[in-house]
Each structure stands twice: as structure tokens, then as C-alpha cells.
Design an enzyme around this catalytic site. Structure first.
Site, PDB file in Angstrom:
ATOM      1  N   LYS A 114     -11.407   0.738  -2.643  1.00  0.00           N
ATOM      2  CA  LYS A 114     -10.322   1.320  -3.435  1.00  0.00           C
ATOM      3  C   LYS A 114     -10.704   1.268  -4.916  1.00  0.00           C
ATOM      4  O   LYS A 114     -11.608   1.982  -5.318  1.00  0.00           O
ATOM      5  CB  LYS A 114      -9.006   0.650  -3.059  1.00  0.00           C
ATOM      6  CG  LYS A 114      -8.610   1.165  -1.677  1.00  0.00           C
ATOM      7  CD  LYS A 114      -7.525   0.459  -0.941  1.00  0.00           C
ATOM      8  CE  LYS A 114      -7.386   1.122   0.435  1.00  0.00           C
ATOM      9  NZ  LYS A 114      -6.692   0.311   1.415  1.00  0.00           N
ATOM     10  N   HIS A 130      -4.808  -3.305  -2.936  1.00  0.00           N
ATOM     11  CA  HIS A 130      -4.334  -2.375  -3.979  1.00  0.00           C
ATOM     12  C   HIS A 130      -4.138  -3.058  -5.329  1.00  0.00           C
ATOM     13  O   HIS A 130      -3.452  -2.523  -6.200  1.00  0.00           O
ATOM     14  CB  HIS A 130      -3.048  -1.691  -3.520  1.00  0.00           C
ATOM     15  CG  HIS A 130      -3.270  -0.868  -2.302  1.00  0.00           C
ATOM     16  ND1 HIS A 130      -3.706   0.440  -2.352  1.00  0.00           N
ATOM     17  CD2 HIS A 130      -3.188  -1.193  -0.985  1.00  0.00           C
ATOM     18  CE1 HIS A 130      -3.854   0.899  -1.121  1.00  0.00           C
ATOM     19  NE2 HIS A 130      -3.551  -0.073  -0.279  1.00  0.00           N
ATOM     20  N   SER A 184       0.791  -1.226   0.000  1.00  0.00           N
ATOM     21  CA  SER A 184       0.000   0.000   0.000  1.00  0.00           C
ATOM     22  C   SER A 184       0.827   1.281   0.000  1.00  0.00           C
ATOM     23  O   SER A 184       0.403   2.276  -0.570  1.00  0.00           O
ATOM     24  CB  SER A 184      -0.938   0.006   1.203  1.00  0.00           C
ATOM     25  OG  SER A 184      -0.201   0.007   2.403  1.00  0.00           O
TER      26      SER A 184
END
Ligand SMILES: *Cc1c(COP(=O)(O)O)cnc(C)c1O
Length: 390
Positions: A244, A213, A185
């Protein structure tokens, strides 16, 4: 002032002195490449909304429809008052997307990590973490009471040493769990998942991979780095966030049916927490649908172009597996804060990432590019960064 507030103020003063003071900056616009703060519009390179889905019409419409159909709130834990349809639609969509037997969603990725680790491990088990895993995994490991070992970041030799140690110390019928992220991250680098899978098989350990991610961004079907590296079916516990690249909010675990059933019975962050709002689930489902569509493929390609433009200008090199997370290492906390402030003077918004998000003395400007940025936005960023050079 009363003694309580006085003491807390002293603690806050100490943080200030170390360059670790933080503030919430109110944004009066949606999350997007341009955000409005106190009347000024900033070019935003701070969010994890990698595909620009947080403000996407399809997700917004799904959320609005879910409010109309299922209401604003969820009432209670899903095990108590019944489990609203949007959560089931989301979990079916997730399991199909990730090609796993089942999926379970949580209010956040943080809750997914802590709940899952504690459901699987107890004090006689062993958990082995990459040095740089996210705080929620560290917290889950500590909370579980399992013996905790940390291997040097992405260091397979060190991981194998820890596995050998575990083999010697583990009691009969107790478990060893390895946890890593796939794309890290705060550094944007890549875990050697193939090799980690080989090691966990060799030592009979379990593997949990946090794809926070990478979901939506890697692999032919954009399932994540595990898909890209061809090990999706060999990881026991696939974790991620819906907040995300998927543009919504919430956390998930994908895996076998028995894993999901066990979590439903034992993950305390699932059991003892009110279900998220149905709108969040519906938006996440729509986010996954966008990711799976042709539009998702072109968003991924657009993001790759932005990353390539940036990397070729700054580093003059292409990493083997490119990432939208680009840390500019600064080191000193106060200096990182000052540089972020200088960038804000040029209407560029980039966070100074400091302890405890990263180690002390490892402060950085964490740039994130998204598919919603244009080539001109990246050029503007590069020009602003150039002005910082001494
Ligand atoms: C953001 C993040 C989480 C937590 O997910 P949330 O949904 O934001 O709680 C977990 N792991 C990693 C690696 C993350 O970056």
C-alpha cells in the site's frame, strides 16, 4: 454446455442479480493518479498507493537492480534453498523502521495474517476480533481453530466484555489474542489503540495490530498509528503490507526476536511457499527508505492537504485523525455500481465496494486520495461527485 460450467454459470447469474458481479478491468498504464483503460484515461481514486510510490523512480530502479543482481525468481522457500540477500536487507530495514527487535516478510499481507495467527494459536486458545477487521484476519482466526469472539467495531465496552468472558473460559497456559486494524480499510476510521493496549494489559491478553492502511502515513517517523498514539512498543505483533503506502508488494510482521523466530518455524504460509521475487523485496526496501526520508515527510504532508481539501468541501468538518480513505455510503449494491459507472462516464475511477468486502446493504464508493494527486484532481473529483446529487 457441461453440467459443471452450467452450475457455475447459475451461481454467477445469482451474483449478477444481487449487484455483486465483478470484473477485472485491464489497465495499460502503471498505477498512478491517471490510469489507462481500453484507450481512455481515468482519474484514479481507487488505489491504496497512498504516497504515489508504486510508480516512483527510486522503487523502480531498486527493482531493476535487484533483478540484475539476484535474478527474477527466488527458487524455493527461503528455508529450503537459501534466503536471498534482498529479503534480509528488507527485514533489517523494516525492523529499524518500526523500532522492533526483528521482522519477517511474507509473500502478501494476507499470508502474513493467516500464517501468524495460526502459528500463535490453537484450538484451546481464544481470539477476539474487531467486527470490521480484514478478511485475512478472519480467515486466519478460523483456520487456527481458536475460539472466535467478535467485538462491536471500536467498542471498548464490548471488547472488555469479551475479555471477561475469555478470562472465565480460558484454560491454564492458554492464550487470548486481540486483533484489530489501526486505520480501517473500508471505513477509514481509527481504532482507539491506547485504550485497547490498556485493556489487553489488564487482562493479560496479546495484541496484534494490522497497520496496512497506516504504515508510512502516521507518526513522526511514519511508522504507523501505533507510533502516533505512542503505543508502538506495547503491541506484541505489528503487522502490515508492503503493497500500500510502501509501494511494492508483500506482507510483514514486526516484533520481538522470539516472535520472528517462532514464525519462521511455525508460520505455514512462510514455510510452504516460494519466496517472493527479489525485485519485490528491493522495491519495498526502497519504499521504506523514501518514507523515512525528508521526501517521505513531504509526501505525507501533501496527502494531508488533499484530504483536508476534500473533507472541507464535502463534509465541512475535519476528523481528529484524518484518513486518505473516504467512503461515500450508498447502501444498495446495484445503486453503488450504477454510481461508479456514472463516474466512469466522467473519466473518474472509483470502485463500488460491496459484499463480501463489506456487509450486505453497506455498499459504498470508496475514494482514496494519494500524495500523487494534485489539488486540481481533487477539485475535478468534487465537481464529478456534485453531478451525482439528485
Ligand atoms: C490489503 C490488506 C491486507 C492484505 O495485504 P496484502 O498485502 O494486500 O495481501 C491486510 N489487512 C488489511 C487491513 C488490508 O487492507
Amino acid at each position: 454446455m457441461n453440467p459443471f460450467d452450467e452450475e457455475l454459470n447459475q451461481r454467477l447469474e445469482a451474483l449478477r442479480a444481487q449487484g455483486l458481479h465483478r470484473e477485472l478491468r485491464r489497465v495499460d498504464s502503471p498505477q498512478s493518479p491517471r490510469i489507462k483503460i481500453a484507450g481512455t484515461t481515468f482519474l484514479n481514486f481507487s488505489s491504496n498507493d497512498y504516497l504515489g510510490l508504486a510508480n516512483h523512480p527510486a522503487l523502480k530502479e531498486a527493482a531493476i537492480k535487484a533483478v540484475e543482481k539476484s535474478g527474477a525468481g527466488a527458487g524455493a522457500s527461503r528455508l529450503i534453498c537459501g534466503s536471498l540477500a534482498p529479503f534480509h536487507e528488507l527485514e533489517e530495514t523494516l525492523a529499524a523502521f518500526k523500532k522492533t527487535g526483528a521482522a519477517l516478510t511474507f509473500s502478501t499481507g494476507y499470508a502474513a495474517a493467516t500464517g501468524t495467527i495460526c502459528a500463535l494459536l490453537g484450538k484451546d486458545d481464544i481470539i477476539i476480533l474487531d467486527k470490521l477487521v480484514h478478511a485475512c484476519i478472519v480467515d486466519g482466526a478460523r483456520l487456527s481453530g481458536a475460539k472466535l469472539r467478535v467485538f462491536a467495531h471500536n467498542d471498548l465496552n464490548d471488547l472488555e466484555e469479551k475479555l471477561m468472558w475469555a478470562k472465565k473460559h480460558i484454560q491454564h497456559r492458554k492464550r487470548v489474542l486481540i486483533v484489530t486494524e489501526s486505520i480501517f480499510s473500508m471505513d477509514g476510521d481509527t481504532a482507539p489503540l491506547r485504550e485497547i493496549v490498556m485493556l489487553k494489559d489488564k487482562y493479560g491478553a496479546w495484541l496484534m495490530v494490522d497497520e496496512a492502511h497506516a504504515t508510512g502515513l502516521y507518526g513522526e517517523k511514519r511508522r504507523g498509528l501505533a507510533e502516533e498514539l505512542g503505543v508502538g512498543s506495547r503491541i506484541e505483533i505489528q503487522m502490515g503490507t508492503l503493497g500500500k503506502a510502501l509501494g511494492a508488494s508483500g506482507g510483514y510482521i514486526c516484533g520481538s526476536r522470539p516472535l520472528i523466530d517462532l514464525l519462521m518455524h511455525r508460520a505455514r504460509s512462510f514455510i510452504f511457499s516460494t519466496a517472493p521475487v527479489p525485485a519485490a523485496a528491493a522495491a519495498a526496501t526502497a519504499g521504506i527508505q523514501v518514507v523515512q526520508s525528508a521526501a517521505g515527510k513531504s509526501l505525507k504532508e501533501k496527502l494531508r492537504s488533499r484530504v483536508a481539501e476534500f473533507q472541507s468541501a464535502i463534509r465541512n468538518l475535519q476528523s481528529a485523525i484524518p484518513s486518505a480513505i473516504i467512503p461515500l455510503m450508498i447502501g444498495d449494491e446495484t445503486k453503488a455500481v450504477d454510481l461508479a459507472a456514472k463516474l466512469r462516464e466522467q473519466n473518474i475511477f472509483i470502485p463500488a465496494i460491496r459484499y463480501p468486502t463489506v456487509a450486505r446493504g453497506a455498499a459504498r464508493l470508496r475514494i482514496t486520495l494519494t500524495a500523487a494527486h494534485s489539488a486540481e484532481d481533487v477539485a475535478e473529483l468534487l465537481a464529478a461527485l456534485n453531478t451525482l446529487k439528485p
